[in-house]
Design an enzyme around this catalytic site. Structure first.
Site, mmCIF file in Angstrom:
data_model
loop_
_atom_site.group_PDB
_atom_site.id
_atom_site.type_symbol
_atom_site.label_atom_id
_atom_site.label_comp_id
_atom_site.label_asym_id
_atom_site.label_seq_id
_atom_site.Cartn_x
_atom_site.Cartn_y
_atom_site.Cartn_z
ATOM 1 N N LEU C 103 70.287 109.310 26.148
ATOM 2 C CA LEU C 103 69.641 110.609 26.331
ATOM 3 C C LEU C 103 68.971 110.706 27.685
ATOM 4 O O LEU C 103 68.624 109.686 28.287
ATOM 5 C CB LEU C 103 68.623 110.804 25.208
ATOM 6 C CG LEU C 103 69.290 110.767 23.806
ATOM 7 C CD1 LEU C 103 68.291 110.388 22.742
ATOM 8 C CD2 LEU C 103 69.962 112.097 23.516
ATOM 9 N N PRO C 104 68.770 111.934 28.182
ATOM 10 C CA PRO C 104 68.298 112.060 29.567
ATOM 11 C C PRO C 104 66.824 111.740 29.814
ATOM 12 O O PRO C 104 66.492 111.236 30.875
ATOM 13 C CB PRO C 104 68.600 113.515 29.930
ATOM 14 C CG PRO C 104 68.951 114.224 28.660
ATOM 15 C CD PRO C 104 69.239 113.198 27.612
ATOM 16 N N ASN C 108 63.418 113.451 25.079
ATOM 17 C CA ASN C 108 64.618 113.542 24.238
ATOM 18 C C ASN C 108 64.731 112.343 23.316
ATOM 19 O O ASN C 108 65.120 112.475 22.162
ATOM 20 C CB ASN C 108 65.879 113.626 25.117
ATOM 21 C CG ASN C 108 65.916 114.875 25.975
ATOM 22 O OD1 ASN C 108 66.085 114.802 27.182
ATOM 23 N ND2 ASN C 108 65.737 116.043 25.369
ATOM 24 N N THR C 134 67.548 105.817 30.085
ATOM 25 C CA THR C 134 66.585 105.245 31.028
ATOM 26 C C THR C 134 65.285 106.009 30.862
ATOM 27 O O THR C 134 65.201 107.187 31.214
ATOM 28 C CB THR C 134 67.091 105.357 32.474
ATOM 29 O OG1 THR C 134 68.257 104.548 32.601
ATOM 30 C CG2 THR C 134 66.038 104.878 33.460
ATOM 31 N N LYS C 209 65.448 97.534 35.053
ATOM 32 C CA LYS C 209 66.166 98.601 35.742
ATOM 33 C C LYS C 209 65.244 99.321 36.728
ATOM 34 O O LYS C 209 65.610 99.589 37.868
ATOM 35 C CB LYS C 209 66.741 99.608 34.753
ATOM 36 C CG LYS C 209 67.450 100.731 35.499
ATOM 37 C CD LYS C 209 68.297 101.627 34.663
ATOM 38 C CE LYS C 209 68.896 102.701 35.574
ATOM 39 N NZ LYS C 209 69.594 103.747 34.848
ATOM 40 N N LYS C 284 64.269 110.507 39.759
ATOM 41 C CA LYS C 284 63.849 110.336 38.360
ATOM 42 C C LYS C 284 63.405 108.890 38.099
ATOM 43 O O LYS C 284 62.353 108.649 37.527
ATOM 44 C CB LYS C 284 65.009 110.688 37.415
ATOM 45 C CG LYS C 284 64.645 110.560 35.937
ATOM 46 C CD LYS C 284 65.865 110.299 35.048
ATOM 47 C CE LYS C 284 65.422 109.693 33.719
ATOM 48 N NZ LYS C 284 66.542 109.214 32.899
#
Lengths: 336, 336, 336, 336
Positions: C103-104, C108, C134, C209, C284
């Site tokens: 999911l973004p 979400n 992420t 990450k 982001k």
């Protein structure tokens, strides 16, 4: 920059001289014209956008001039007005024992003083050399040393206030040099500016200007960031400005020169960022602040960041806009 | 932070209410005591350093309280004074239809409202819930939505002014919420503060506070950098401050709260950076500014840098010093 | 981002699994197909640009799917292929005991797990829930707690590698969660990626990450600044890149993904910054790094600056270009 | 800085010369000793920490020296070894037509060349003057112009590699100047270093060094920030380093010189940040990068920030530690 940047009320305790603060300001002209008969020539080197109106104000006060500029065209007007135009800084120094220099960069100043045909080649003992260029204070100090070796006096006296203030004689001069010579410098500078502030030893005039402009750049960007963030969070710009101005966020950039269109009248942000103090000039002054900070090993986290931002703005088409256009720079292009 | 941070003269046009600005301020007490008989209880959740004196000021104005704090000890004093102490936010909501919350973080506020025993479990229709915590404006908006679903009203009203202002009832409240409810909020907030400013929709109270404090942090660091650079370039600190304050570098941090020891009296820099507004609190507010900027995709070059600097200061032993101690942080350790 | 970003040789000692590193990689397909008969359905929530090809790779490996996406259109293709499409995350949880979410945003993910019709409403004991979104590691930890309360297992497994790597099954997964469950997660993730790296407790996949991408952003901007400065100082770009790459300035951004057009082939800078890893995505990820740093009170001077720069680039028309276009952003507009 | 910083494998296509890369390296010594008989004296100005071992390596290769240092003590050792010691740079120029200068600052270099008793006072036509000082490239260009006017040749050849590399003859030289003279310069520089890289016109040697070190500083701080953030988010430092090093965050600072204690052996972080490349030297090089960026109007957002961070570290007691100690600087004092 508007002369008013430097003119907020009487700063008690400052050893400075302000025509505005003295109701008897008119008497200056009287004093000046009274002494016309005995006035000796004043040298003026650098007749650019700023130097030109400054030199004219000296003429208005009755000083005969000895003129030099690397661009002969810049001297034409003065020659036609009957002033003496010579062909090198050295020649200026030969004919005048008070000289004002108004040049764009440290390099130009070094050339005018120490170059092959520089002032120092023919400077007379006891001469008063006033450099109104905005340059690196360490260069001012170097020049002062060389001038001193020749038995003359050097003062740095960078100006605040733009072309308009130069025309109306409302510049502010920040003066560094031996205090005993301040009165002599003031006599000339007072013809071109309404504030002449004594800052301390040679170089401190430059230092004061650089420090002020660095803080100005920081608080302007800060104001733009805070206004932009507030607007995005739903605040009305005028209301936010009022809240800031009654609070601890208050600064000259928020209460006198607000960068957000629609918040204030009569400022560059109300006029598409035309006029005012150009982004290029701010970038130049921040470069000097950066150099001075590097030389003195002073950390300037925000000052160096402000420098990069104005540098970037110059690269992105803002070079001729007023420096408050940083607000526009921060906005989404879609929304502004 | 001294209440005076938010109190510079009358800001004309602001829809705000200030006891100070009204010579008839004394009448407030009159009004308050006059209506004591009919006063319904006010809920108060969060009796910490700030909440404690705030709640006491409500008592002084005749409001019976319904008290809750996660630390029972925090309630003891109020129980002994005869106030009602209950065992959860839900219980507060059962017994009072006007509630003030004063909590340290967004998480605490969410828990107090939406937790298992939160206000929302028992809130009555038509209740007025005022959150004076300083939290993320997006959290305020979320809480407002949930409160609205229950038929009640939510307003965010973060304060400016520290413990001293809380005690003397001189806090400033920045209020966000439906404008029609502002008068009702003002009735209570006016007992605890001397300025109650209406900022717009829910969340704008937080936004105003965050934007002001971000600009404050930026101009404080900028002032410290400029003063430090100037001093290293040979300027006298007092003289430099005066020059900045009559010039475009002027800001609250330079003219009212100067960070350089010896420049001003009565400010934290004159007292080894004791008192005032702690570095930790500034770092917290800058964290909120950062979050809000990230959420709204607003670039804050200097704001985020200021955040990092105060974050670093917290790590280097400055957490309890006033935030103007950034000047000290920038100095060489050898020389300061 | 090219899968190769995460694939430089065998990193000895890492507890990770790489199809590439094993000459016997083909045996995976064997293993996979061997167990087809007994394969139970796998839930997949979020069939966007990344989720779509990832789910297809699971299908290729013989896993029946139970599909959900908020946009029904995203499911159409899978329905037509005979997969089961349901109408909520809860329904997915009812029919599958292994679920992957892609999911973004954090919001979400929270909705998919804890929402009114979220996974947690019907999750079966012992289920394995793998979130490949992420998101903020602190959100991952919160979700893990809630999942654990229901007797199920949560792992965060964000991916590196873009749409191309998702299609070819060459993603890298950074996995956080209970180590005993890593093998089970690997079984599924290995169908979609060529590297599955175990990072530690829940949240550490996200942490790895975020930290990598923050360092990547910093060194990319640093490379762009150094290359630009060198070019302006008269260095040939190719020569400068070679010097950096044999020296201590060497980094992935200089030696594998150089941002200066003409220096390397086959990278976005050779193709007008098309393809690659978009500036918006980098902005982001830097926002997540910023949030994590604020939460953990970690100073990130350059990380937060990098965030602001990518934020600004998004506002200036670079949002869809590869993140190496920061070199272009730094250049004078006149000269590039 | 360890010589290895500049020595990662053969950089194909570089017009540079490396003793290491040539198995026939031994033949250099052969060549050198073969020509001993005919060797003319080489001037050496500046016998400090670096100059001293460099000059000795020239001696080892059979070059008679003409020595000058402002501190007579620095020459003593060479006089005792039978070398010629003279009393000014001008005297060196009188007696040697190949001169190497190794001085700490731009000012020192200007003095040595253009001062009252500078090289230029007595330089012979056709002389080869090689400046190995690390200075502002614009100063190198100025010096080159003056040297050229005298009919001599100037090359800038700053070194990478610290005192250890100077002793072992493993320095790297970045050389700027007329390409036809590169072979002549290489003959001498090859006696002191194992890599001699031709970078382009005068000033590009300095430019290459400055750009590399700026990128190095940025990626070192970035590595420290990413490692620190990851650790606080729960990652094991060694594991995180491995993940970064197989990923796009990989850089020399992460894979060869990791700043986190315990991650690598044989680097300064494993030895309480002793040895290596001092913070003061990095701050100096970043000052030069800053000056060059200001002069060329190149935005260096991260470069200038890195400069401020190393500047601050110098003020906080890190001046003599290796520059990787920025990791320590970022950590909470309580926890490290």
């Amino acid at each position: 920059m508007a002369a008013s940047l430097w003119l907020r009320g009487a700063a008690s305790g400052l050893r400075y001289w302000s025509r505005r603060q003295r109701p008897a300001a008119a008497s200056l002209a009287a004093v000046c014209s009274r002494s016309v008969a005995s006035k000796t020539p004043v040298g003026f080197i650098g007749l650019g956008n700023m130097g030109n109106p400054m030199a004219k104000n000296l003429m208005k006060h009755g000083y005969p001039l000895v003129i030099y500029d690397v661009f002969p065209d810049a001297c034409k007007e003065f020659r036609e007005a009957g002033e003496q135009v010579v062909s090198s800084p050295a020649d200026v120094a030969e004919k005048a024992d008070r000289i004002i220099t108004m040049l764009p960069t440290s390099m130009n100043a070094i050339e005018a003083y120490s170059g092959a045909n520089g002032i120092l080649k023919k400077v007379k003992k006891g001469s008063l050399l006033i450099d109104s260029s905005t340059i690196d204070p360490s260069v001012s100090k170097e020049l002062a040393k060389e001038v001193e070796k020749m038995g003359a006096v050097f003062m740095d006296a960078p100006v605040s206030g733009g072309v308009g203030a130069a025309r109306s004689g409302n510049l502010t001069f920040m003066v560094g040099g031996v205090e005993e010579e301040f009165a002599a410098a003031k006599e000339l500078l007072g013809c071109m500016g309404s504030n002449v502030v004594y800052c301390g030893a040679v170089g401190t005039g430059q230092a004061a200007k650089i420090c002020n402009n660095m803080l100005l750049a920081i608080s302007m960007i800060g104001t733009a960031e805070a206004m932009n963030l507030g607007i995005r969070l739903g605040l009305d710009p005028k209301l936010l400005a009022k809240i800031l101005n009654m609070s601890s966020g208050r600064c000259w950039s928020s209460d006198t020169y607000n960068p957000v269109p629609g918040v204030m009248d009569g400022v560059p942000s109300a006029n598409n960022y035309q006029g005012g103090f150009g982004t290029t000039l701010m970038a130049k002054d921040l470069g000097l602040a950066q150099d001075s900070a590097t030389n003195t090993k002073s950390p300037i986290f925000l000052g160096s960041q402000a420098h990069q931002i104005y540098r970037m703005m110059c690269a992105k088409g803002y070079s001729k806009k007023d420096f408050s256009s940083v607000f526009q720079f921060l906005r989404e292009e879609e929304t502004f």
